[in-house]
Scaffold this motif. Sequence first.
Motif, PDB file in Angstrom:
ATOM      1  N   THR A   1       0.849  -1.196   0.000  1.00 54.72           N
ATOM      2  CA  THR A   1       0.000   0.000   0.000  1.00 54.72           C
ATOM      3  C   THR A   1       0.889   1.253   0.000  1.00 54.72           C
ATOM      4  O   THR A   1       1.979   1.240   0.572  1.00 54.72           O
ATOM      5  CB  THR A   1      -0.879   0.018   1.263  1.00 54.72           C
ATOM      6  OG1 THR A   1      -0.031  -0.155   2.395  1.00 54.72           O
ATOM      7  CG2 THR A   1      -1.926  -1.068   1.228  1.00 54.72           C
TER       8      THR A   1
ATOM      9  N   LYS B   1       0.871   2.930  -6.895  1.00 55.46           N
ATOM     10  CA  LYS B   1       0.381   2.061  -7.977  1.00 55.46           C
ATOM     11  C   LYS B   1      -0.487   2.850  -8.964  1.00 55.46           C
ATOM     12  O   LYS B   1      -0.514   2.547 -10.149  1.00 55.46           O
ATOM     13  CB  LYS B   1      -0.408   0.875  -7.403  1.00 55.46           C
ATOM     14  CG  LYS B   1       0.481  -0.123  -6.672  1.00 55.46           C
ATOM     15  CD  LYS B   1      -0.266  -1.357  -6.251  1.00 55.46           C
ATOM     16  CE  LYS B   1      -1.175  -1.115  -5.081  1.00 55.46           C
ATOM     17  NZ  LYS B   1      -0.482  -0.755  -3.836  1.00 55.46           N
TER      18      LYS B   1
ATOM     19  N   GLU C   1      -7.631  -2.129  -7.433  1.00 58.51           N
ATOM     20  CA  GLU C   1      -8.061  -3.018  -6.334  1.00 58.51           C
ATOM     21  C   GLU C   1      -8.726  -4.253  -6.941  1.00 58.51           C
ATOM     22  O   GLU C   1      -9.842  -4.634  -6.603  1.00 58.51           O
ATOM     23  CB  GLU C   1      -9.011  -2.304  -5.370  1.00 58.51           C
ATOM     24  CG  GLU C   1      -8.487  -1.009  -4.791  1.00 58.51           C
ATOM     25  CD  GLU C   1      -7.247  -1.196  -3.912  1.00 58.51           C
ATOM     26  OE1 GLU C   1      -6.919  -2.330  -3.554  1.00 58.51           O
ATOM     27  OE2 GLU C   1      -6.579  -0.188  -3.630  1.00 58.51           O
TER      28      GLU C   1
HETATM   29  N1  LIG Z   1       7.086   8.786  -7.259  1.00 58.85           N
HETATM   30  C1  LIG Z   1       6.441   9.292  -6.232  1.00 58.85           C
HETATM   31  N2  LIG Z   1       7.095  10.078  -5.337  1.00 58.85           N
HETATM   32  C2  LIG Z   1       6.443  10.599  -4.274  1.00 58.85           C
HETATM   33  N3  LIG Z   1       5.126  10.399  -4.022  1.00 58.85           N
HETATM   34  C3  LIG Z   1       4.439   9.622  -4.876  1.00 58.85           C
HETATM   35  C4  LIG Z   1       5.057   9.037  -6.025  1.00 58.85           C
HETATM   36  N4  LIG Z   1       4.118   8.331  -6.693  1.00 58.85           N
HETATM   37  C5  LIG Z   1       2.967   8.461  -6.011  1.00 58.85           C
HETATM   38  N5  LIG Z   1       3.155   9.239  -4.925  1.00 58.85           N
HETATM   39  C6  LIG Z   1       2.148   9.612  -3.920  1.00 58.85           C
HETATM   40  O1  LIG Z   1       2.023   8.489  -3.063  1.00 58.85           O
HETATM   41  C7  LIG Z   1       0.711   8.418  -2.556  1.00 58.85           C
HETATM   42  C8  LIG Z   1       0.199   6.997  -2.673  1.00 58.85           C
HETATM   43  O2  LIG Z   1       0.007   6.670  -4.018  1.00 58.85           O
HETATM   44  P1  LIG Z   1      -1.119   5.634  -4.469  1.00 58.85           P
HETATM   45  O3  LIG Z   1      -2.420   5.999  -3.878  1.00 58.85           O
HETATM   46  O4  LIG Z   1      -1.013   5.479  -5.923  1.00 58.85           O
HETATM   47  O5  LIG Z   1      -0.578   4.322  -3.747  1.00 58.85           O
HETATM   48  P2  LIG Z   1      -1.066   2.841  -3.926  1.00 58.85           P
HETATM   49  O6  LIG Z   1       0.157   2.006  -4.082  1.00 58.85           O
HETATM   50  O7  LIG Z   1      -2.105   2.753  -4.978  1.00 58.85           O
HETATM   51  O8  LIG Z   1      -1.702   2.551  -2.506  1.00 58.85           O
HETATM   52  P3  LIG Z   1      -2.953   1.619  -2.139  1.00 58.85           P
HETATM   53  O9  LIG Z   1      -2.507   0.205  -2.312  1.00 58.85           O
HETATM   54  O10 LIG Z   1      -3.188   1.972  -0.729  1.00 58.85           O
HETATM   55  O11 LIG Z   1      -4.060   2.005  -3.042  1.00 58.85           O
HETATM   56  C9  LIG Z   1      -0.110   9.425  -3.332  1.00 58.85           C
HETATM   57  O12 LIG Z   1      -0.306  10.553  -2.512  1.00 58.85           O
HETATM   58  C10 LIG Z   1       0.766   9.786  -4.499  1.00 58.85           C
HETATM   59  O13 LIG Z   1       0.587  11.123  -4.917  1.00 58.85           O
END
Ligand SMILES: Nc1ncnc2c1ncn2[C@@H]1O[C@H](COP(=O)(O)OP(=O)(O)OP(=O)(O)O)[C@@H](O)[C@H]1O
Length: 652
Positions: free
Chosen positions: A197, A201, A342
């Motif tokens: 998480t 992603k 998801e």
């Molecule tokens: N390369 C990056 N550097 C810094 N922050 C980032 C980067 N890529 C994404 N983020 C930020 O990280 C946060 C989490 O991103 P995201 O929601 O896509 O995560 P996820 O892996 O989909 O999490 P989950 O599994 O909980 O859905 C967001 O606020 C996003 O803006």
Amino acid sequence: FQNPTVYVIRIDTNLHAAPRSSSPSQRNKSRGANAANHNRRGHELRLNKDTRIKKKNTKRAPRWEREGDQLYAEISKQITRDDGGEDELSAYFDALKKDPIETVDDVHRFLKPWTSDGSGDEAVGRENIARQSVKAEEEKEPANNAPTFMWGSLPVGPVLASRLYASGRSSPTDVQKGAFPIITQAKRTNAIIASPTGTGKTLAYLLPLLCTSPGGQFGEGTGGVLIVTPTIELACQIQREVNVLWPPDETKGGYSACFAVGDVDDSQTGDDDSDWTSPGRSILKSITNSPIIAGTPKMLRMLYREANYVSSNAKIDRTISSDEATTARALLTNMRAIVLDEADRLLRTEAVAREAAERKERKVAQRMVEESDDESPIKKKRLIIARETQTEMLLRDLPIPSLQDVQIICASATVGRTMRRQLMQILDAPSADAAATLITGEDDARVKSKDSERRKSVLLPEKLQHSYKVVDLDAIEDIEDEGMSVAEQNEERMTRATVKSLWDTISSLEAKPILIFPGKIGVERIQQEFIAMGLEDVRTLRNLDGASPEYPPIESTNPSPWKSIPVYIIGERFARGLDLPNVEYVAMLSPPSSAAGYTHMAGRTGRVGRRGTAFTFVRPKNNEVKRLVAIAETLGIKFNVVSSDSETDIHL
Ligand SMILES: Nc1ncnc2c1ncn2[C@@H]1O[C@H](COP(=O)(O)OP(=O)(O)OP(=O)(O)O)[C@@H](O)[C@H]1O
């Protein structure tokens, strides 16, 4: 001293030379009539011309200077190489006359011996080039259209790179690095993005899709990309992310490039029957050239069913406007990618896995009974059959020629074999690997760890801390309310004890935004309790978007406009994908019913390498303690214990 800088100091060693005259006129005088026979320092020069030249020549320039001169002489020549030289290079250049450079590939081929991946020991020559060109032809991959301008190591193009930097993302995460080359491959590749998480992603699939968009933001065509999400909130969150990368253009109507299919707008559906517009048609009407459509599977099914109807009945149904017909046709013909964000939740993987486990247990029990002499009937648990989900129905009924022509991308922190097999069945692929390439953020040291517990913990962010606190029932007196049954009184006592425990825990923490999953107690009850205790910024799903003046937008990372530290209270089923800024603590008011549930709830903090702590409140009840043990065991995590006054603490 490891890299010493070399200074060249010129020291005048002629300490005995005559002192210089103070003024130019005096200097000229001192040189006098004999000046021609003396050098500037007054040393006598021999008039013998030959000797003089010889002497001058013996004083050679240092090697670096001579080589430098040679180099300068060489580089300042006009490079034509048409002089018919006889060296290898001239022969190489000569070959150009017969086979001139015409394409980009020709240039690469020609320069190959001087590029770092061309092996240095290969002889320079036409043969070599011919061999390389044949090889290049054999290996020829269709051209990748991604523009080159780097965001870290990813060629996302100048526009996106600047917007990523401007929004505080200076370099890609591991999973983003892994996903980009695979999703942008010219040969359409399905992908499953699986990483903990908060590892980015969303951008991992969004960026490659935006970069390979035919025509970019305004040339993609309506509905090129379909993003399916379990909740409308997640679709809106994705819309906000798209708006950062592809901001709405006021000159082109100011619409977002991502249309989030939410609840149907009542203003579009008239009151009397003659004005009535079906929900599907209302959604269709609202789509204004948006290249990306995001929404829940149920709404998307409704939309695509309507699009199918509109496109096939445009000529005979008078209620269909030409705009609606155009949008409908675009939706059915433009689709090039489908994202299941998801995915395991959308495909109801947990239910399928549960059903399979239950069937296996039954078989084992049956065999044991058959092998023993015990004649007593087997006690059977009710078998819950995993039903087809809305997403599966959507994929099955999509009015497009074939899913094989569309790129399918799945993303989740909890991807297992069951989900991969489900996808394989949906896509009618011969194996899970053939169905989709698995992409993980593989740089995490935990993946390769020899410690199996550590390997298991890879589903969760590394910096996430886990704590539990036992709810102290003794802190609350018995409830004596005649209007309540005994069970209700016990329940109420439990609730009050849990709220007290939560409040005590929050009071001992540094003031940082906190997200609470209230379990059975419910969002409203916790909200009322906290407002009654004087907290001002208590938010639920309804006021997350910052539309109400009382609550500033949640995107704000600057704490100054906050009235007080935000406390978010959200129902468990909205946990997935929720990305609330600066949340440092997550509180689960009862242990989740599955390890996957825990992963998604706890994972709302400790995102993108930041710190975070997840607190689980556990009542002294067998089933709750068992659940927590199962979570710790499955995910390979160790809990810290938040002390409580009660003696009922359990140490896992
Ligand atoms: N390369 C990056 N550097 C810094 N922050 C980032 C980067 N890529 C994404 N983020 C930020 O990280 C946060 C989490 O991103 P995201 O929601 O896509 O995560 P996820 O892996 O989909 O999490 P989950 O599994 O909980 O859905 C967001 O606020 C996003 O803006």
